[in-house]
Design an enzyme around this catalytic site. Structure first.
Site, PDB file in Angstrom:
ATOM      1  N   LYS A   1      -7.340  -1.898 -60.500  1.00  7.30           N
ATOM      2  CA  LYS A   1      -6.764  -1.349 -59.260  1.00  7.30           C
ATOM      3  C   LYS A   1      -7.836  -1.307 -58.177  1.00  7.30           C
TER       4      LYS A   1
ATOM      5  N   CYS B   1      -0.979  18.966 -59.642  1.00  7.20           N
ATOM      6  CA  CYS B   1      -2.038  18.226 -60.314  1.00  7.20           C
ATOM      7  C   CYS B   1      -3.200  19.118 -60.719  1.00  7.20           C
ATOM      8  N   MET B   2      -3.903  19.666 -59.720  1.00  6.06           N
ATOM      9  CA  MET B   2      -5.148  20.378 -60.001  1.00  6.06           C
ATOM     10  C   MET B   2      -5.053  21.891 -59.896  1.00  6.06           C
TER      11      MET B   2
ATOM     12  N   MET C   1      -4.035  16.126 -66.999  1.00  6.25           N
ATOM     13  CA  MET C   1      -2.702  16.692 -66.807  1.00  6.25           C
ATOM     14  C   MET C   1      -2.033  17.228 -68.073  1.00  6.25           C
TER      15      MET C   1
ATOM     16  N   GLY D   1      -7.626  14.173 -60.550  1.00  9.76           N
ATOM     17  CA  GLY D   1      -6.809  12.965 -60.520  1.00  9.76           C
ATOM     18  C   GLY D   1      -7.055  12.115 -59.297  1.00  9.76           C
ATOM     19  N   GLN D   2      -6.858  12.721 -58.137  1.00 13.71           N
ATOM     20  CA  GLN D   2      -6.872  11.935 -56.912  1.00 13.71           C
ATOM     21  C   GLN D   2      -8.290  11.827 -56.334  1.00 13.71           C
TER      22      GLN D   2
HETATM   23  N1  LIG Z   1       6.849  12.831 -63.858  1.00 14.00           N
HETATM   24  C1  LIG Z   1       5.651  13.032 -63.313  1.00 14.00           C
HETATM   25  N2  LIG Z   1       5.536  13.250 -62.000  1.00 14.00           N
HETATM   26  C2  LIG Z   1       4.328  13.486 -61.447  1.00 14.00           C
HETATM   27  C3  LIG Z   1       3.176  13.511 -62.267  1.00 14.00           C
HETATM   28  C4  LIG Z   1       3.320  13.269 -63.662  1.00 14.00           C
HETATM   29  O1  LIG Z   1       2.341  13.262 -64.437  1.00 14.00           O
HETATM   30  N3  LIG Z   1       4.580  13.055 -64.139  1.00 14.00           N
HETATM   31  N4  LIG Z   1       1.962  13.755 -61.702  1.00 14.00           N
HETATM   32  C5  LIG Z   1       1.886  14.507 -60.453  1.00 14.00           C
HETATM   33  C6  LIG Z   1       0.555  14.328 -59.855  1.00 14.00           C
HETATM   34  S1  LIG Z   1      -0.779  14.756 -60.839  1.00 14.00           S
HETATM   35  C7  LIG Z   1       0.348  13.867 -58.615  1.00 14.00           C
HETATM   36  S2  LIG Z   1      -1.232  13.845 -57.982  1.00 14.00           S
HETATM   37  C8  LIG Z   1       1.486  13.473 -57.749  1.00 14.00           C
HETATM   38  C9  LIG Z   1       1.219  12.267 -56.855  1.00 14.00           C
HETATM   39  O2  LIG Z   1       2.374  11.943 -56.177  1.00 14.00           O
HETATM   40  P1  LIG Z   1       2.417  11.286 -54.723  1.00 14.00           P
HETATM   41  O3  LIG Z   1       1.329  11.780 -53.887  1.00 14.00           O
HETATM   42  O4  LIG Z   1       3.781  11.483 -54.189  1.00 14.00           O
HETATM   43  O5  LIG Z   1       2.228   9.739 -55.086  1.00 14.00           O
HETATM   44  P2  LIG Z   1       1.469   8.553 -54.361  1.00 14.00           P
HETATM   45  O6  LIG Z   1       2.137   7.311 -54.773  1.00 14.00           O
HETATM   46  O7  LIG Z   1       0.038   8.650 -54.654  1.00 14.00           O
HETATM   47  O8  LIG Z   1       1.717   8.831 -52.838  1.00 14.00           O
HETATM   48  C10 LIG Z   1       0.746   8.555 -51.869  1.00 14.00           C
HETATM   49  C11 LIG Z   1       1.408   7.947 -50.655  1.00 14.00           C
HETATM   50  O9  LIG Z   1       0.434   7.773 -49.629  1.00 14.00           O
HETATM   51  C12 LIG Z   1       0.565   6.474 -49.059  1.00 14.00           C
HETATM   52  N5  LIG Z   1      -0.744   6.132 -48.501  1.00 14.00           N
HETATM   53  C13 LIG Z   1      -1.734   5.375 -49.011  1.00 14.00           C
HETATM   54  N6  LIG Z   1      -2.805   5.393 -48.209  1.00 14.00           N
HETATM   55  C14 LIG Z   1      -2.490   6.168 -47.153  1.00 14.00           C
HETATM   56  C15 LIG Z   1      -3.196   6.590 -46.002  1.00 14.00           C
HETATM   57  O10 LIG Z   1      -4.353   6.252 -45.769  1.00 14.00           O
HETATM   58  N7  LIG Z   1      -2.526   7.431 -45.156  1.00 14.00           N
HETATM   59  C16 LIG Z   1      -1.245   7.818 -45.362  1.00 14.00           C
HETATM   60  N8  LIG Z   1      -0.674   8.645 -44.487  1.00 14.00           N
HETATM   61  N9  LIG Z   1      -0.551   7.423 -46.445  1.00 14.00           N
HETATM   62  C17 LIG Z   1      -1.175   6.620 -47.325  1.00 14.00           C
HETATM   63  C18 LIG Z   1       1.048   5.608 -50.181  1.00 14.00           C
HETATM   64  O11 LIG Z   1       1.724   4.479 -49.692  1.00 14.00           O
HETATM   65  C19 LIG Z   1       1.990   6.576 -50.936  1.00 14.00           C
HETATM   66  O12 LIG Z   1       3.300   6.516 -50.435  1.00 14.00           O
HETATM   67  O13 LIG Z   1       2.600  13.180 -58.580  1.00 14.00           O
HETATM   68  C20 LIG Z   1       2.997  14.182 -59.461  1.00 14.00           C
HETATM   69  N10 LIG Z   1       4.224  13.742 -60.126  1.00 14.00           N
HETATM   70  N1  LIG Z   2      -4.055   4.237 -63.587  1.00 14.90           N
HETATM   71  C1  LIG Z   2      -3.920   5.425 -62.991  1.00 14.90           C
HETATM   72  N2  LIG Z   2      -4.953   6.287 -62.987  1.00 14.90           N
HETATM   73  C2  LIG Z   2      -4.790   7.491 -62.402  1.00 14.90           C
HETATM   74  C3  LIG Z   2      -3.587   7.849 -61.747  1.00 14.90           C
HETATM   75  C4  LIG Z   2      -2.523   6.905 -61.753  1.00 14.90           C
HETATM   76  O1  LIG Z   2      -1.438   7.135 -61.205  1.00 14.90           O
HETATM   77  N3  LIG Z   2      -2.736   5.711 -62.397  1.00 14.90           N
HETATM   78  N4  LIG Z   2      -3.439   9.069 -61.171  1.00 14.90           N
HETATM   79  C5  LIG Z   2      -4.594   9.945 -61.020  1.00 14.90           C
HETATM   80  C6  LIG Z   2      -4.131  11.332 -61.019  1.00 14.90           C
HETATM   81  S1  LIG Z   2      -3.630  12.007 -59.541  1.00 14.90           S
HETATM   82  C7  LIG Z   2      -4.173  12.119 -62.121  1.00 14.90           C
HETATM   83  S2  LIG Z   2      -3.659  13.732 -61.999  1.00 14.90           S
HETATM   84  C8  LIG Z   2      -4.761  11.650 -63.369  1.00 14.90           C
HETATM   85  C9  LIG Z   2      -3.941  12.027 -64.616  1.00 14.90           C
HETATM   86  O2  LIG Z   2      -4.622  11.617 -65.729  1.00 14.90           O
HETATM   87  P1  LIG Z   2      -4.130  11.982 -67.204  1.00 14.90           P
HETATM   88  O3  LIG Z   2      -3.729  13.394 -67.277  1.00 14.90           O
HETATM   89  O4  LIG Z   2      -5.170  11.522 -68.145  1.00 14.90           O
HETATM   90  O5  LIG Z   2      -2.835  11.060 -67.388  1.00 14.90           O
HETATM   91  P2  LIG Z   2      -1.329  11.350 -67.863  1.00 14.90           P
HETATM   92  O6  LIG Z   2      -0.848  10.049 -68.364  1.00 14.90           O
HETATM   93  O7  LIG Z   2      -0.579  11.994 -66.760  1.00 14.90           O
HETATM   94  O8  LIG Z   2      -1.390  12.410 -69.052  1.00 14.90           O
HETATM   95  C10 LIG Z   2      -2.383  12.449 -70.017  1.00 14.90           C
HETATM   96  C11 LIG Z   2      -1.922  12.803 -71.388  1.00 14.90           C
HETATM   97  O9  LIG Z   2      -1.393  14.128 -71.465  1.00 14.90           O
HETATM   98  C12 LIG Z   2      -0.736  14.147 -72.711  1.00 14.90           C
HETATM   99  N5  LIG Z   2       0.040  15.367 -72.979  1.00 14.90           N
HETATM  100  C13 LIG Z   2       1.370  15.577 -72.846  1.00 14.90           C
HETATM  101  N6  LIG Z   2       1.692  16.819 -73.266  1.00 14.90           N
HETATM  102  C14 LIG Z   2       0.557  17.405 -73.694  1.00 14.90           C
HETATM  103  C15 LIG Z   2       0.258  18.681 -74.277  1.00 14.90           C
HETATM  104  O10 LIG Z   2       1.109  19.544 -74.468  1.00 14.90           O
HETATM  105  N7  LIG Z   2      -1.043  18.923 -74.601  1.00 14.90           N
HETATM  106  C16 LIG Z   2      -2.015  18.002 -74.411  1.00 14.90           C
HETATM  107  N8  LIG Z   2      -3.231  18.315 -74.788  1.00 14.90           N
HETATM  108  N9  LIG Z   2      -1.751  16.785 -73.894  1.00 14.90           N
HETATM  109  C17 LIG Z   2      -0.483  16.494 -73.529  1.00 14.90           C
HETATM  110  C18 LIG Z   2       0.096  12.891 -72.654  1.00 14.90           C
HETATM  111  O11 LIG Z   2       0.513  12.501 -73.943  1.00 14.90           O
HETATM  112  C19 LIG Z   2      -0.859  11.913 -71.980  1.00 14.90           C
HETATM  113  O12 LIG Z   2      -1.455  11.020 -72.888  1.00 14.90           O
HETATM  114  O13 LIG Z   2      -4.908  10.255 -63.340  1.00 14.90           O
HETATM  115  C20 LIG Z   2      -5.562   9.766 -62.184  1.00 14.90           C
HETATM  116  N10 LIG Z   2      -5.817   8.381 -62.444  1.00 14.90           N
HETATM  117  S1  SF4 Z   3     -12.206   5.056 -58.741  1.00 12.03           S
HETATM  118 FE1  SF4 Z   3     -10.755   5.000 -60.445  1.00 12.03          FE
HETATM  119  S2  SF4 Z   3      -9.225   3.485 -59.799  1.00 12.03           S
HETATM  120 FE2  SF4 Z   3     -11.060   3.144 -58.540  1.00 12.03          FE
HETATM  121  S3  SF4 Z   3     -12.264   1.603 -59.612  1.00 12.03           S
HETATM  122 FE3  SF4 Z   3     -12.995   3.615 -60.245  1.00 12.03          FE
HETATM  123  S4  SF4 Z   3     -11.859   4.025 -62.128  1.00 12.03           S
HETATM  124 FE4  SF4 Z   3     -10.757   2.396 -61.054  1.00 12.03          FE
HETATM  125 MO   LIG Z   4      -2.694  14.054 -59.846  1.00 12.98          MO
END
Ligand SMILES: Nc1nc2c(c(=O)[nH]1)N[C@H]1C(S)=C(S)[C@@H](COP(=O)(O)OP(=O)(O)OC[C@H]3O[C@@H](n4cnc5c(=O)[nH]c(N)nc54)[C@H](O)[C@@H]3O)O[C@H]1N2
Ligand SMILES: Nc1nc2c(c(=O)[nH]1)N[C@H]1C(S)=C(S)[C@@H](COP(=O)(O)OP(=O)(O)OC[C@H]3O[C@@H](n4cnc5c(=O)[nH]c(N)nc54)[C@H](O)[C@@H]3O)O[C@H]1N2
Ligand code: SF4
Ligand SMILES: [Mo]
Length: 799
Positions: free
Chosen positions: A82, A173-174, A345, A382-383
C-alpha cells in the site's frame, strides 16, 4: 484541464468494474516509468500508524514511485505494498476536482465555485447556530487528517462556534487505548519506542494482526525472532489464527471477549509463583478498584485474582487454552529480559476495551516490564495521525489540545488565554462522542455537520441505523474528501481536498513521533488543502454570525500561502503555545528541525537541541526524558509525572471478566468478528482504486472454520448469508483453520451493499471510552447457493 463530470463518472464506474475483473486501464502509471524518477522528495506514508518514512519519486511533476528511507528509524527502508503504490492516487481520474452542491439530497449535484461553496457552508452553519444553538453543529474528523487540519477545525468549532462537538474516527479505534493509558499510567500514549523491538526477548501480541495491519513493524519483530529463535519468545493471543500467528511460539485461541479472564489468570500465576517485581511495585504502583478509583492493598488484589485461577480461566476462555499454557506464557512474560506487549483492535474495539487495556498494563506494572530496554506496554495506533492529530491536538469531544481534558476549568481557561479569546468561550461540557453524535443526527438534534477525511456511512457499526440521520433532509452535510464515497452519497456539499504530498503538514505515529510531509505537487482541478478551506470558511462564518471571536480564531493565519506558510503558522501556534509545558511538549520540533531529520521527532522535545537529536525515545526515565528530570520529586530513576495521576503512581486495576454486549445464543449461534486484510485500507476508497491491490483482494468473504462449514454443508466459494439482529450480508465462503469453531470473520473494506459488513455489526460501546464493539457480535450463517459471479461495486455518486 479536469474531466467533465460525466466523463469522470464514467471513468469511475469503468475503473472500479475493471479493477474487479482485472482489466488493465490505459491511464495507469506504468512500472517502467517508475524506474525513471528524476527526483525524490521525502514525506511519510499515507496509510498506517507505523509511520514509515518514504520518498516520492517524480518524473517532471508526475509522481511515478514510492520507496522507503533507509536511515529512518521507523521503517529502516522497508515499505509495504500500500505504501509503495499510493502515488497512483495523486493522478487518479476519480479525484474530486470541484465543489459539488445540492440543496436537497434527492437532487443531483451541480458544480459550484469555491466562493459559492464557502458561502453556503457558512450560511448553513450560521443558520443552525442561530436557530438551534451551538450544540446543533458538529465536526467529525479523522486520524488521517494532518495535525494542522484537526487543530484548526477544532479551534474554530470550540472557540469560534462554542461547541465541543469535535469528534473523529479515532473514537472507533484508539479511544480505549487512551482510556487505558490515562487510567493506568496517568498519561496517554506508549512509554517506549519501536527501537525496543530489537531489545525485547518476549513479545505478547494480543488482539492484533500486525502481519497485515502493521506489516513493516511486524517484519522487525519477525527479524528479531529469526535472529534469536531460542531466546526470543512470541506469544499471539487471538480467537483467530492470523498471518501474525505464524511466528508465534504459542498461539492462544479463546472465545472472543474472554481475554479479560486470560489476562487476570496470567497475573494470578505471576503472583502465585512469585514472579512479580516487589521492589518496582513498592516504589511505583498502587492498586485501584471501581468507579471511585478506591485504593486497595496488594492482598485485596491477590484475593480478587483468586477467581482467575488458570483452571477457571481456561474454562471461561475455551478454545485451546489450558492451565499449562496460561502458566507458560505468564512465566515467559514475567521472566524475560524485556517483554513488549503489542495490541490493537482485538483489545480496543470492545465494550470492555479500557479494562482490557488496563489488564495488559497490570502485567507490565506487576513485573516491572516497563521503562527498561525492550520492555513496554505498547499500544499500536491504527491511523497515521490518530496520535499526533487527534489524541494530541484536540480532535475528540472531551480533550483540548495537548492532552487537556475539556472539563478541567484551569486548563480550558488556559487554552482560551493562549488563543486570545474571552474566558468562558469554550463550553465546559464535552461534546457528543461518535455514537452519540450520529444518534443526535438521527434525532434531528444536529442540523449541520462537517465530515472530513472519513466515511462514517461505511465505517460506523450498525451503519444502516446511522445512515437514516445522514439522509435526513433537515440535516445539512458537508463531506470533504478526495474521492466519492459511501458518505458523499449523503452530502449536500462535497468539497474536494488536496491529498498527501499535495499539501504540507505533520503526522504523529504510534511512537510519539512527528514527521513532516511538504507539498510537492498541486492538487488536481480546484481541490484545496483543508487548512485553506477551514480558514476561508471561518471568515465567512464570522461575517454571517457577526462574531469577531470567530475571526480571531483564524487571524494569525490570514493572508498566508496555503501550500506551506499557512500550515507552518498553525503548527507553530500549536507547538509553541499549546504544547509548552505539557507532556507532549513539541516546541523543539519546528518545521525547520523536522526537515533536517530523516525520521522526525519524538516528544517530549521541548528544545531544538533535543529535537535535532530525535527527541525522547523513552518517557519517564531520568537521563533520557528531560521532563522526568524537570518533574523529579525524589531520586528514583523513573518519574511518572503523567498529568492524570497526582500521586505519580502507576495504577494496577482490579477489573473483572465481563462478556461481550451480545453473545451467541440459540438464534444467533456464531460470534462475528471483523477486521483487515493487508492490501486494503478501511473503506477501500483509496486502495479500491489501485488496480494491483484490487486484483489481490477484489471482494470480502466470510472466513469459516472447517468444522462449522462441514456441519452446515458449506463448501469453499458457496454464497453464505451472514445475518444478525441488525442486518445481513451475502458473502462467498472461505473455509480454513483461521477463526475458531463458532466464530466467523469478515473484512470490512468492501463497499458493495451485499457485502458491507457494518450493516451487520453492533453499535454497543464501552461505557468508559465510548468505543464500539466492532470485534464481537452474534450472528447466524446459512448457505444460500453455490459459487456465484460477484457483482462489482460501482463507486459512483448518486446523480
Ligand atoms: N466493521 C468494522 N468497522 C470498522 C472497524 C473494524 O475493525 N470493523 N474499524 C474502525 C476503525 S479502527 C477505524 S480507524 C475506522 C476508519 O474508518 P474511515 O475513516 O471511515 O475509513 P477511511 O476509508 O480511512 O476513510 C478516510 C477517507 O478520507 C479520504 N481521504 C484520503 N485522504 C484525504 C485527505 O487528504 N483529505 C480528506 N479530506 N480526505 C481524504 C478517503 O478517500 C476516505 O474516504 O473504521 C472503523 N470501522
Ligand atoms: N492493511 C491495513 N492495515 C491497517 C489498516 C487497514 O485498514 N488495512 N487500518 C489501520 C487501523 S486504523 C487500525 S485501527 C489497525 C487495526 O489493526 P488490527 O487490530 O491488528 O486489525 P484487525 O484486523 O481489525 O483486528 C485484529 C485482530 O483482532 C482479533 N480479535 C477479534 N476479537 C478478539 C478478542 O476478543 N480478543 C482478542 N485478543 N482479539 C480479537 C481478530 O481476530 C483480528 O485478527 O490497522 C491499521 N493498519
Ligand atoms: S506506514 Fe504502514 S501502510 Fe505505510 S508502508 Fe509502512 S507499514 Fe505499509
Ligand atoms: Mo483504526
Amino acid at each position: 484541464m479536469g474531466l467533465s463530470r460525466r466523463e469522470f463518472l464514467k471513468r469511475t464506474a469503468a475503473l472500479t468494474a475493471a479493477s474487479l475483473v482485472g482489466v488493465k486501464l490505459p491511464f495507469e502509471v506504468s512500472e517502467a516509468e517508475a524506474a525513471d524518477a528524476d527526483r525524490w522528495v521525502r514525506g511519510t506514508c499515507r496509510f498506517c500508524g507505523v509511520g514509515c518514512r518514504v520518498e516520492l519519486g517524480l518524473k517532471g511533476d508526475r509522481p511515478v514511485a514510492i520507496r522507503g528511507v533507509p536511515e529512518s528509524k521507523t521503517n529502516l527502508g522497508y515499505v509495504c505494498m500500500k505504501g509503495m503504490l499510493f502515488y497512483k492516487l495523486m493522478l487518479h481520474p476519480d479525484r474530486l476536482k470541484k465543489p459539488l452542491y445540492r440543496a436537497r439530497k434527492s437532487e443531483s449535484f451541480r458544480e459550484i465555485s469555491w466562493e459559492e461553496a464557502l458561502d453556503i457552508a457558512a450560511k448553513k452553519f450560521a443558520q443552525a447556530v442561530r436557530e438551534h444553538g451551538p450544540n446543533s453543529v458538529a465536526y467529525y474528523g479523522s486520524g488521517q487528517a494532518l495535525t494542522e487540519e484537526t487543530y484548526l477545525f477544532q479551534k474554530i468549532f470550540r472557540a469560534g462556534l462554542r461547541t465541543n462537538n469535535v469528534e473523529g474516527n479515532p473514537r472507533l479505534c484508539m479511544a480505549s487505548a487512551v482510556g487505558g493509558y490515562i487510567t493506568s499510567f496517568g498519561a496517554d500514549e506508549p512509554i517506549g519506542s519501536y527501537a525496543d523491538i530489537e531489545k525485547a526477548f518476549c513479545f505478547f501480541i494480543i488482539g492484533s494482526n500486525m502481519a497485515e495491519a502493521h506489516p513493516v513493524l511486524f517484519r522487525r519483530i519477525m527479524r528479531r525472532k529469526l535472529d534469536h529463535p531460542e531466546d526470543v519468545k512470541v506469544i499471539n493471543a487471538d480467537p483467530r489464527i492470523s498471518p501474525t500467528s505464524r511466528i508465534a511460539d504459542i498461539h492462544l485461541q479463546f472465545r472472543p471477549g474472554t481475554d479479560l479472564a486470560l489476562l487476570n489468570a496470567m497475573a494470578y500465576v505471576i503472583i502465585e509463583e512469585g514472579l512479580y517485581d516487589e521492589d518496582f511495585i513498592r516504589q511505583y504502583a498502587t492498586f485501584r478498584v471501581g468507579k471511585k478509583k478506591k485504593e486497595v492493598d496488594f492482598d485485596t488484589y491477590r484475593r480478587f485474582l483468586a477467581d482467575y485461577t488458570p483452571e477457571r480461566a481456561s474454562q471461561i476462555c475455551g478454545g485451546n487454552i489450558t492451565p499449562d499454557k496460561i502458566r507458560q506464557v505468564a512465566r515467559w512474560f514475567a521472566t524475560s529480559r524485556g517483554t513488549m506487549s503489542l495490541w490493537t483492535m482485538g483489545i480496543n474495539q470492545r465494550i470492555r476495551g479500557v479494562w482490557a487495556n488496563n489488564l495488559i498494563h497490570n502485567l507490565h506494572i506487576l513485573t516491572g516490564q516497563l521503562c527498561k530496554p525492550g520492555a513496554d506496554s505498547f499500544s499500536l495506533t491504527g491511523q497515521p495521525n490518530a496520535c499526533g492529530g487527534v489524541r494530541e491536538a484536540g480532535g475528540l469531544c472531551h480533550i483540548l489540545p495537548a492532552h487537556r481534558p475539556v472539563v478541567k476549568d484551569h486548563l480550558r481557561h488556559e487554552v482560551e488565554r493562549l488563543w486570545g479569546v474571552p474566558k468562558g468561550r469554550i463550553p465546559k461540557k464535552p461534546g457528543y462522542h461518535t455514537i452519540a453524535m450520529f444518534t443526535a443526527l438521527n434525532e434531528g438534534k444536529i442540523k449541520a455537520i462537517w465530515i472530513n477525511c472519513t466515511s462514517p456511512a461505511q465505517s460506523l457499526p450498525n451503519c444502516d441505523k446511522y445512515r437514516k440521520g445522514l439522509a435526513r433532509e433537515d440535516v445539512f452535510i458537508i463531506v470533504s474528501d478526495i474521492f466519492p464515497t459511501k458518505t458523499t452519497e449523503f452530502a449536500n456539499l462535497i468539497l474536494p481536498t488536496a491529498f498527501h504530498f499535495e499539501k504540507t503538514g505533520v503526522f504523529g505515529c504510534t511512537e510519539r513521533r512527528s514527521q513532516l510531509t511538504v507539498k510537492v505537487l498541486d492538487p488536481p482541478g480546484e481541490a484545496k488543502p483543508e487548512v485553506w478551506i477551514a480558514r476561508e470558511w471561518a471568515l465567512k462564518l464570522a461575517q454571517e454570525l457577526g462574531d469577531p471571536v470567530i475571526k480571531k480564531c483564524v487571524e494569525p493565519f490570514l493572508g498566508l500561502d496555503e501550500g506551506y506558510d499557512l500550515p507552518k503558522a498553525i503548527w507553530d501556534e500549536y507547538t509553541q503555545k499549546l504544547t509548552a509545558g505539557r507532556d507532549n511538549d513539541l516546541r523543539g520540533a519546528t518545521y525547520e528541525v523536522l526537515k533536517k531529520r530523516p525520521d522526525g521527532v519524538q516528544w517530549p522535545a521541548p528544545t531544538e537541541e533535543l529535537a535535532l537529536r530525535g527527541g525522547t525515545y523513552k518517557k519517564f526515565v531520568r537521563g533520557i526524558d528531560p521532563l522526568a528530570e524537570e518533574h523529579a520529586k525524589d531520586n528514583k530513576p523513573y518519574q511518572f509525572y503523567g498529568p492524570a495521576h497526582p500521586d505519580r503512581k502507576l495504577w494496577i486495576w482490579l477489573r473483572p471478566y465481563k462478556g461481550a454486549a451480545e453473545e451467541p445464543d440459540s438464534e444467533y449461534p456464531f460470534f462475528l468478528s471483523t477486521g483487515r486484510v493487508i492490501d486494503h485500507w478501511h473503506t477501500a476508497s483509496m486502495t479500491g482504486r489501485i488496480i494491483e491491490l484490487m486484483r489481490a483482494n477484489p471482494y470480502a468473504y466470510v472466513e469459516i472454520n472447517p468444522k462449522d462449514a462441514k456441519r452446515l454443508g458449506i463448501r469453499p466459494g458457496d454464497m453464505v448469508l451472514v445475518e444478525s439482529r441488525r442486518g445481513h450480508n451475502i458473502l462467498p465462503a472461505k473455509i480454513y483453520e483461521g477463526p475458531m469453531e463458532g466464530m466467523v470473520f469478515v473484512y470490512w473494506y468492501d463497499q458493495h451493499e451485499d457485502r458491507l459488513i457494518n450493516k451487520v455489526t453492533k453499535d454497543a460501546f464501552d461505557p468508559g471510552s465510548k468505543e464500539p464493539e466492532f470485534k464481537i457480535c452474534a450472528c447466524r450463517i446459512r448457505r444460500v447457493s453455490g459459487p456465484r459471479p460477484l457483482k462489482p461495486y460501482l463507486a459512483q455518486l448518486k446523480v
